[in-house]
Motif scaffolding. Structure first.
Motif, PDB file in Angstrom:
ATOM      1  N   ALA A 104       0.809  -1.147  -0.086  1.00  0.00           N
ATOM      2  CA  ALA A 104      -0.144  -0.173  -0.144  1.00  0.00           C
ATOM      3  C   ALA A 104       0.994   1.346   0.146  1.00  0.00           C
ATOM      4  O   ALA A 104       0.759   2.209  -0.598  1.00  0.00           O
ATOM      5  CB  ALA A 104      -0.913  -0.124   1.198  1.00  0.00           C
ATOM      6  N   ALA A 105       1.855   1.326   0.598  1.00  0.00           N
ATOM      7  CA  ALA A 105       2.748   2.526   1.038  1.00  0.00           C
ATOM      8  C   ALA A 105       3.443   2.575  -0.458  1.00  0.00           C
ATOM      9  O   ALA A 105       3.515   3.739  -0.678  1.00  0.00           O
ATOM     10  CB  ALA A 105       3.658   2.133   2.075  1.00  0.00           C
ATOM     11  N   VAL A 181      11.604  -5.944  -6.613  1.00  0.00           N
ATOM     12  CA  VAL A 181      10.969  -6.375  -7.762  1.00  0.00           C
ATOM     13  C   VAL A 181       9.646  -6.818  -7.506  1.00  0.00           C
ATOM     14  O   VAL A 181       8.699  -6.236  -8.361  1.00  0.00           O
ATOM     15  CB  VAL A 181      11.696  -7.086  -8.842  1.00  0.00           C
ATOM     16  CG1 VAL A 181      11.097  -7.381 -10.075  1.00  0.00           C
ATOM     17  CG2 VAL A 181      13.193  -6.524  -9.127  1.00  0.00           C
ATOM     18  N   GLN A 182       9.532  -7.821  -6.788  1.00  0.00           N
ATOM     19  CA  GLN A 182       8.314  -8.677  -6.250  1.00  0.00           C
ATOM     20  C   GLN A 182       7.248  -7.321  -6.150  1.00  0.00           C
ATOM     21  O   GLN A 182       5.933  -7.754  -6.283  1.00  0.00           O
ATOM     22  CB  GLN A 182       8.621  -9.764  -5.570  1.00  0.00           C
ATOM     23  CG  GLN A 182       7.133 -10.569  -5.221  1.00  0.00           C
ATOM     24  CD  GLN A 182       7.684 -11.740  -4.475  1.00  0.00           C
ATOM     25  OE1 GLN A 182       8.369 -11.367  -3.430  1.00  0.00           O
ATOM     26  NE2 GLN A 182       6.927 -12.677  -4.614  1.00  0.00           N
ATOM     27  N   PHE A 183       7.756  -6.538  -5.330  1.00  0.00           N
ATOM     28  CA  PHE A 183       6.553  -5.544  -4.748  1.00  0.00           C
ATOM     29  C   PHE A 183       6.516  -4.429  -5.840  1.00  0.00           C
ATOM     30  O   PHE A 183       5.276  -3.695  -5.871  1.00  0.00           O
ATOM     31  CB  PHE A 183       7.133  -4.969  -3.407  1.00  0.00           C
ATOM     32  CG  PHE A 183       6.698  -5.790  -2.420  1.00  0.00           C
ATOM     33  CD1 PHE A 183       7.315  -7.079  -1.877  1.00  0.00           C
ATOM     34  CD2 PHE A 183       5.524  -5.413  -1.357  1.00  0.00           C
ATOM     35  CE1 PHE A 183       6.846  -7.908  -1.055  1.00  0.00           C
ATOM     36  CE2 PHE A 183       5.197  -6.259  -0.622  1.00  0.00           C
ATOM     37  CZ  PHE A 183       6.049  -7.545  -0.265  1.00  0.00           C
ATOM     38  N   ALA A 187       2.919  -2.725  -7.289  1.00  0.00           N
ATOM     39  CA  ALA A 187       2.640  -1.273  -6.546  1.00  0.00           C
ATOM     40  C   ALA A 187       2.231  -0.396  -8.041  1.00  0.00           C
ATOM     41  O   ALA A 187       1.629   0.372  -7.856  1.00  0.00           O
ATOM     42  CB  ALA A 187       3.904  -0.710  -6.076  1.00  0.00           C
ATOM     43  N   LEU A 188       3.072  -0.706  -9.119  1.00  0.00           N
ATOM     44  CA  LEU A 188       2.836   0.017 -10.576  1.00  0.00           C
ATOM     45  C   LEU A 188       1.449  -0.261 -10.894  1.00  0.00           C
ATOM     46  O   LEU A 188       0.768   0.722 -11.161  1.00  0.00           O
ATOM     47  CB  LEU A 188       3.996  -0.638 -11.334  1.00  0.00           C
ATOM     48  CG  LEU A 188       4.407   0.012 -12.180  1.00  0.00           C
ATOM     49  CD1 LEU A 188       5.373   1.096 -11.860  1.00  0.00           C
ATOM     50  CD2 LEU A 188       4.947  -0.565 -13.475  1.00  0.00           C
ATOM     51  N   ALA A 189       1.097  -1.306 -10.852  1.00  0.00           N
ATOM     52  CA  ALA A 189      -0.390  -1.699 -11.371  1.00  0.00           C
ATOM     53  C   ALA A 189      -1.375  -1.010 -10.452  1.00  0.00           C
ATOM     54  O   ALA A 189      -2.143  -0.414 -11.012  1.00  0.00           O
ATOM     55  CB  ALA A 189      -0.544  -3.284 -11.275  1.00  0.00           C
ATOM     56  N   VAL A 190      -1.217  -1.165  -9.126  1.00  0.00           N
ATOM     57  CA  VAL A 190      -2.218  -0.501  -8.368  1.00  0.00           C
ATOM     58  C   VAL A 190      -1.995   1.044  -8.277  1.00  0.00           C
ATOM     59  O   VAL A 190      -2.939   1.901  -8.236  1.00  0.00           O
ATOM     60  CB  VAL A 190      -2.220  -1.055  -6.786  1.00  0.00           C
ATOM     61  CG1 VAL A 190      -3.341  -0.170  -5.915  1.00  0.00           C
ATOM     62  CG2 VAL A 190      -2.177  -2.407  -6.878  1.00  0.00           C
TER      63      VAL A 190
END
Lengths: 317, 298
Positions: A104-105, A181-183, A187-190
């Motif tokens: 979220a952050a 990378v996994q996050f 994060a990009l999509a949301v």
């Protein structure tokens, strides 16, 4: 100020009470009680056994007793028990929390970093080609389902870069780079979606402020464009932007529900969907309430921030 | 609330004659993006209505001989894991998406609109209580609320419509209430009251028609979000049940599972959702600029 804070707090508590009533009622509407669901896979269950379980779960009592009992439970910070895992809910949720919070952050940081500058550019270059391109770009962000965007990102990486993202959660201690990378991808999509809203609000707020007298004064005394826009105008345009960031926080949780699923991240949001699908209603009830509390706190924080950021806002003088 | 012929005649005489086509032409010139959105929505509506004509295969017929087939002449968008034609399913999915989207938007907006109208018109304690109750509904994340309602009611098209409409109610009520608050203070309302028009009639006959602008804007804006929520719920298998082809459901488990082998399963339904939502967002923005200048750019 003090009375204002107090007033907001009372309203927040009342809203939470109302929410608890809505959530409680909604989940009682669900067809079949938890006992039926728990035993639907076990086949025949003797009535006496069923009675014993109902007693253990406390669902043989009248609804209002159950409700009051539940309120007492939440107030004492007890999240109850998951029937599927037969474990205290908190024990399951606690390791999931950092995942969701981090995501979220990161999404929010990404959304602000993309949304505010594009909003400013769009406002300054109002009705030019660049403005149109940026507005279409942001509207596209509002139109694409975040989970689909996530699927497309994964698919692109796999097909063109032959790189398969880790299928299971990688902790930062294991491999910091892979974890990042996994996050970053989800994060990009949301964040893209949230950035679109932030961009639109920044643009309209800035357009309004740019028409004010004091901005004309700033131009008139020969101040450079950058100073006028970023220091004089943006400061006052940020108030609605901050409201949106506060509201977006609630929407973000909705976006995470599906994104965590697509990216296979073990977060709270994904667990909520799983719990709903398994019909583990006691834990759904507590999780939704937990989300409601987080959202109300975020809104409260935004309200408080107003006074700090904008001295023109005076609380109930 | 029948319109008397006399009313019509007077209205026609007073209004300068600008035909529907002229108005439409002006809209196209002034708001090219909004017009593009309108064209997209029209295309979706036509697809939904003429799905049987546009389909090349039965959308639920399976073909074991050609599963996960890549797009080719016979199956322009390929086939899914059961060998069903993706193109025909997308065409029929437009119908499901549009029906669920429209029905939930209308249900939520009308219910919310009535609450907003009454709460704004009556004011006082009623308004205060209504606002607090709406706060409660609006405080929960839209998707989470829809998910819980959908789970509580069980899977069926009607229940999905209800689940999506619930979060729309508070948003609609807010919009209508704020416009009622300003209309209520107008002199013609005072005149109507002075003439002895009863409250209920004043509210529905004299105030309600003037909230139509914001109402239409609201509906267009909510339609996109309703389509998106439907897709998401269906993706999570909390939405439209089988065998109805739903875009969100097409992206669900099977598509994720076979994504690498058959990327067309992911691509086409997602593009369909995005275009539909994009269209209604474009149209909504343009309509807001035209019908409700107060909200411009918000």
């Amino acid at each position: 100020m003090k009375t204002y804070v107090l007033q907001r707090l009372v309203i927040a508590v009342l809203t939470l009470l109302g929410m608890s009533l809505v959530i409680f009622t909604l989940l009682r509407l669900a067809p079949g009680d938890i006992v039926d669901i728990l035993f639907s896979t076990a086949g025949y269950v003797s009535p006496s056994e069923k009675q014993a379980i109902m007693k253990e779960l406390g669902i043989d009592r009248p609804y209002w007793v159950q409700y009051l009992d539940w309120l007492r439970q939440i107030a004492s910070g007890d999240l109850g028990k998951s029937y599927r895992y037969d474990l205290p809910a908190w024990q399951i949720i606690r390791p999931l929390l950092p995942v969701t919070l981090e995501l979220a952050a990161l999404s929010m940081v990404f959304a602000v970093a993309l949304g505010v500058p594009t909003g400013v550019i769009s406002a300054v270059r109002q009705d030019t080609g660049l403005d149109y391109v940026l507005r279409i770009f942001s509207l596209a962000g509002l139109s694409m389902p975040a989970f689909w965007l996530g699927m497309v990102i994964i698919l692109t990486l796999v097909t063109w870069l032959q790189w398969i993202p880790p299928l299971t959660y990688v902790s930062p201690a294991q491999d910091l780079k892979l974890h990042a990378v996994q996050f970053l991808l989800p994060a990009l999509a949301v964040g893209y979606r949230s950035s679109a809203l932030i961009m639109r609000i920044t643009r309209s707020a800035l357009l309004e402020v740019l028409r004010e007298d004091y901005i004309r004064t700033a131009w008139a005394k020969g101040q450079g464009g950058r100073v006028v826009i970023w220091r004089h105008a943006l400061k006052n345009a940020m108030l609605p932007v901050i409201t949106v960031i506060g509201i977006e926080f609630a929407f973000l949780i909705g976006g995470l529900v599906v994104t965590e699923r697509v990216f296979n991240l073990p977060g709270v949001a994904r667990f909520l969907v799983d719990a709903i699908l398994w019909r583990d209603y006691p834990i759904v009830q507590n999780l939704v309430m937990f989300i409601a509390i987080v959202v109300i706190l975020a809104n409260l924080l935004v309200d408080m921030l107003y006074g700090v950021l904008d001295p023109r806002v005076r609380y109930g003088s | 609330m029948a319109v008397r012929p006399a009313d019509l005649a007077v209205g026609a005489e007073l209004r300068p004659r600008s035909g529907a086509w002229t108005t439409l032409g002006r809209f196209f010139r002034k708001k090219p993006l909004g017009a593009a959105g309108g064209v997209l929505m029209l295309a979706m509506a036509l697809t939904a209505v003429f799905a049987e004509v546009l389909q090349t295969h039965d959308p639920i017929a399976t073909d074991a001989a050609y599963t996960l087939g890549a797009p080719r002449a016979e199956h322009v968008f390929g086939t899914d894991h059961l060998g069903r034609d993706v193109y025909s399913r997308i065409v029929h999915g437009a119908r499901v998406s549009l029906i669920v989207g429209l029905a939930s938007t209308l249900l939520g907006s009308v219910l919310g609109g009535i609450i907003g109208l009454l709460s704004g018109y009556v004011g006082g304690k009623t308004d205060l209580i209504a606002q607090r109750v709406l706060d409660i509904l609006q405080g929960l994340p839209l998707l989470v609320l829809a998910m819980v309602v959908s789970a509580a009611l069980g899977p069926s098209i009607q229940n999905v419509i209800i689940a999506i409409s619930v979060p729309i109610i508070p948003r609609a009520a807010r919009v209508i209430r704020s416009s009622v608050l300003s209309i209520r203070e107008m002199q013609y309302i005072e005149a109507a009251r002075a003439l002895g028009v009863r409250h209920l009639r004043t509210a529905f006959r004299h105030i309600l028609p003037n909230t139509m602008g914001p109402f239409i804007v609201l509906c267009t804006a909510q339609l996109g979000s309703a389509i998106l929520v439907e897709a998401t719920l269906s993706f999570l298998s909390l939405g439209v049940p089988e065998p109805y082809p739903s875009w969100g459901r097409m992206l669900s488990v099977s598509a994720t599972e076979y994504a690498q082998k058959a990327p067309h399963l992911v691509l086409f339904p997602g593009v369909a959702i995005s275009l539909a939502v994009f269209g209604s967002n474009l149209l909504g923005d343009a309509l807001r600029d035209v019908l409700d200048p107060r909200l411009r750019g918000a």
